[in-house]
Design an enzyme around this catalytic site. Structure first.
Site, PDB file in Angstrom:
ATOM      1  N   ASP A   5       0.850  -1.187   0.000  1.00  0.00           N
ATOM      2  CA  ASP A   5       0.000   0.000   0.000  1.00  0.00           C
ATOM      3  C   ASP A   5       0.891   1.245   0.000  1.00  0.00           C
ATOM      4  O   ASP A   5       1.672   1.447   0.933  1.00  0.00           O
ATOM      5  CB  ASP A   5      -0.910  -0.027   1.241  1.00  0.00           C
ATOM      6  CG  ASP A   5      -1.804   1.185   1.307  1.00  0.00           C
ATOM      7  OD1 ASP A   5      -2.518   1.454   0.326  1.00  0.00           O
ATOM      8  OD2 ASP A   5      -1.774   1.892   2.325  1.00  0.00           O
ATOM      9  N   THR A  61      -0.469   4.525  -4.648  1.00  0.00           N
ATOM     10  CA  THR A  61       0.784   4.272  -5.370  1.00  0.00           C
ATOM     11  C   THR A  61       0.723   4.931  -6.742  1.00  0.00           C
ATOM     12  O   THR A  61       1.698   5.547  -7.187  1.00  0.00           O
ATOM     13  CB  THR A  61       1.026   2.754  -5.523  1.00  0.00           C
ATOM     14  OG1 THR A  61       0.867   2.122  -4.258  1.00  0.00           O
ATOM     15  CG2 THR A  61       2.415   2.466  -6.056  1.00  0.00           C
TER      16      THR A  61
END
Length: 535
Positions: free
Chosen positions: A68, A102
Site C-alpha cells: 500500500d 501508489t
C-alpha cells in the site's frame, strides 16, 4: 594638436547576465529527490506488484509487510522537503479516494521526469506549470466522458470495484470473501436521508489473532475484544439484555487533591472500609433496581473504574460487566445500541438503556470476546471481525479492507465507474497528445511531453507483471487509436483485452483525484527555485 577620441556611449539595450545556476540546482535537487521516492514505490503498482518489508530502527523492531503506497511512504524517514511532499501527496489521495495511493506517486514521478527534460530544453518553469494546470482540467473531462454511471442497488458492480482494489494487495486471494463483506458493511451504514454520504467511522474493524483470513466475518451487532469480568464469578451470558453504558466509577471516591490520610486506629479503619462498602453497595442497588443486567464501563484515568469489591457485588446481583471500554469507542457503542451514556449514578434511568436479545462471552481463536447480538433499534453501524494466522497478515487484511471500503465510499459520493488496467491513462495520453497539436507555442510542446508521461502507468503494470512493456504499450496504443477505449492490460492472462468484460473496474473519483493531485504537486515543485533554512 590631435583631437581626443571620445569613448563610445554605452548602449542602453545591452543584455545583463543573470546567474540562474543556483535556482536550477535547487529545482534539479527537488525533482531528483521526488523522483527517487516515486521510483521506490513504483515496483509495488498493480496486482503483480512487489511487497515492501518495513522495519523500524528503534528497539521495538516493528515489521510491516505491505504494498500500500500510503503505508510505505508514511513509514519512510524522509529528510528532503520535496520528497516529503510526495509522501503527503499519497496521504492526500488516501484521504480523498482511499485507493490509488501508489498510482498518484508514480504519476507525479513521471511528470517530474518530463518536466526536467522540458527545463533542460529551455522551457520556463512557469510555462510548464501553467500547461500542467490546463492538462489536469482537460484530463478530468476525458475521464468523465469514459465513465459509466451506476446505482447503489447494483451490488454486483460494487463488488467488482472492491475486488479490483483488493487484487493488488497481499490478501488478494481472499478478495472473493472480503469484497462482498466490504460492500455489505458499507451499504448497511448508508443513511437514506443522506444517500451520498458514507462515514467510515461507522464501520468498526476488530482484529483477533487465530484462524485464517477466511474466518473474517461481518458481525450483526457489536463485539468487544475483551473478556467479561468474571473474577468474582459473574455471569458470562445474558438473554433479554438491558445494557447501560456508564462513564462514572463504581469505586470509592478520592479527594480532589493528591494527599495521604494516615489512620492509626483500627476502629477508624473498619469505619472507612464499612463506608466504602456501603457506598459501592448503594450504587449497585440503584443499578439493579433500574433493571440493568449488562454494564459497559468506560476506562477511567482518574481512579479505578471498578474494584474487586464492586465486581463482587455486581456478580452477586447477576450483572454481566465489560470493563475498560476505551473512551474513543463510546460514540460508536452508543450509536450501535441506540442508547445514551450515563455520566452519573443519579441519572441512571431506563430511558438511557440499550436492549439486545443476547450478550455472551464466546471463544475466538486463542482468546475470548464479548458479542452483543439481536440489538433492538440498532443504529446504522457495522462491525467486522478480522482473523489471521499472524499479526502481519491481520494488519494487512485490515488495511486492504479499509481500501475496499474507501472504494465503496467513492462510489457512494460519485456514482461512476471507469475501466482499470491502464485503459484510462492510455486514453488520456492519446487524446491530450491530439489536443496538443491544436495548440501553439511552448504550451503545445509542454502538453505533448506531459501527455506521454501518463503512459507510465500501463508501462509499469506490464513491467511488474513480467511482460514486455514496450510491445504491450504499443499494442495498447494501437487498440485505443481504433476506438477501443476500454481496452487495458490483463495481467492475469498476460495480454490486452477489453478490461470491462474482465470486471476490472475502479471508481471515477480515484482516477480524477490521482491526476488532479499529481499535477498540483508537480506544479508546486516546479515553482520552487530556492530553499531557505530557518533556525
Amino acid at each position: 594638436m590631435a583631437a581626443a577620441v571620445a569613448a563610445p556611449a554605452p548602449s542602453r539595450k545591452t543584455e545583463t547576465y543573470t546567474d540562474t545556476k543556483r535556482r536550477d540546482d535547487v529545482r534539479g535537487a527537488n525533482i531528483a529527490a521526488a523522483r527517487a521516492v516515486a521510483d521506490a514505490v513504483r515496483t509495488s503498482l498493480g496486482p503483480r506488484g512487489m511487497d515492501k518489508m518495513i522495519a523500524s530502527g528503534d528497539q521495538a523492531q516493528e515489521v510491516i509487510i505491505t504494498n500500500d503506497g500510503a503505508t510505505i511512504l508514511s513509514r519512510m524517514a524522509l529528510l528532503q522537503p520535496a520528497a516529503r511532499m510526495l509522501a503527503e501527496l499519497s496521504r492526500s489521495q488516501d484521504a480523498a479516494a482511499g485507493d490509488g495511493t501508489t498510482t498518484v506517486v508514480v504519476l507525479a514521478g513521471s511528470l517530474l521526469r518530463r518536466a526536467q527534460s522540458l527545463l533542460s530544453a529551455g522551457a520556463h518553469p512557469t510555462a510548464a506549470a501553467d500547461a500542467l494546470h490546463r492538462l489536469a482540467t482537460r484530463a478530468v473531462e476525458i475521464l468523465h466522458a469514459m465513465a459509466i454511471p451506476i446505482e447503489l442497488s447494483d451490488r454486483e458492480s460494487l463488488v467488482k470495484s472492491a475486488s479490483t482494489a483488493l487484487n493488488s494487495k497481499v490478501v488478494s486471494q481472499y478478495s472473493t470473501l472480503l469484497s462482498p463483506l466490504a460492500v455489505d458493511a458499507a451499504l448497511s451504514v448508508v443513511d437514506p436521508a443522506h444517500p451520498d454520504l458514507l462515514d467510515l467511522r461507522d464501520i468498526r474493524i476488530v482484529k483477533k489473532l487465530g484462524g485464517t483470513v477466511d474466518d473474517t466475518e461481518l458481525i450483526p451487532g457489536l463485539i468487544f475484544d475483551k473478556k467479561a469480568s468474571h473474577a468474582a464469578g459473574g455471569p458470562t451470558r445474558m438473554e433479554n439484555a438491558k445494557i447501560a453504558v456508564i462513564q462514572f466509577q463504581i469505586s470509592p471516591p478520592k479527594t480532589d487533591i493528591e494527599q495521604s490520610v494516615i489512620v492509626s486506629d483500627y476502629a477508624q479503619m473498619d469505619r472507612i472500609l464499612r463506608e466504602e462498602r456501603n457506598y459501592i453497595l448503594g450504587m449497585v442497588k440503584k443499578i439493579k433496581a433500574a433493571g440493568c443486567n449488562v454494564l459497559l464501563i468506560q476506562k477511567s484515568i482518574l481512579r479505578d473504574a471498578v474494584t474487586d469489591l464492586s465486581l463482587h457485588y455486581l456478580a452477586k446481583a447477576k450483572i454481566l460487566v465489560v470493563k475498560d471500554v476505551e473512551r474513543d469507542e463510546m460514540e460508536f457503542i452508543t450509536k450501535t445500541l441506540n442508547c445514551l451514556p450515563i455520566a452519573n449514578i443519579e441519572h441512571f434511568r431506563t430511558d438511557k438503556f440499550g436492549y439486545a436479545d443476547v450478550v455472551e462471552e464466546v471463544s475466538v481463536g486463542e482468546g475470548k470476546v464479548v458479542k452483543i447480538t439481536g440489538i433492538k433499534d440498532m443504529g446504522r453501524t457495522a462491525t467486522v471481525l478480522v482473523r489471521g494466522s499472524n499479526q502481519l497478515v491481520i494488519d494487512e487484511a485490515e488495511r486492504s479492507l479499509h481500501d475496499a471500503l474507501c472504494v465503496i465510499r467513492c462510489l457512494v459520493s460519485k456514482r461512476f465507474l471507469i475501466a482499470g488496467g491502464g485503459a484510462p491513462e492510455i486514453e488520456m495520453s492519446m487524446q491530450l497528445a491530439a489536443w496538443a497539436k491544436e495548440l501553439r507555442g511552448m504550451e503545445s510542446y509542454c502538453i505533448k511531453e506531459f501527455a506521454e508521461a501518463l503512459e507510465v502507468i500501463p508501462y509499469t503494470l506490464a513491467e511488474n507483471a513480467g511482460l514486455n512493456p514496450i510491445s504491450i504499450v504499443t499494442e495498447l496504443r494501437n487498440r485505443h487509436a481504433r476506438g477501443e477505449k476500454n481496452t487495458g492490460i490483463n495481467v492475469r492472462k498476460g495480454q490486452i483485452t477489453n478490461i470491462l468484460e474482465e470486471n476490472v473496474v475502479q471508481p471515477l473519483l480515484v482516477s480524477t483525484s490521482a491526476i488532479t493531485l499529481a499535477c498540483e504537486c508537480v506544479r508546486m515543485i516546479l515553482k520552487i527555485d530556492d530553499i531557505v533554512t530557518v533556525r
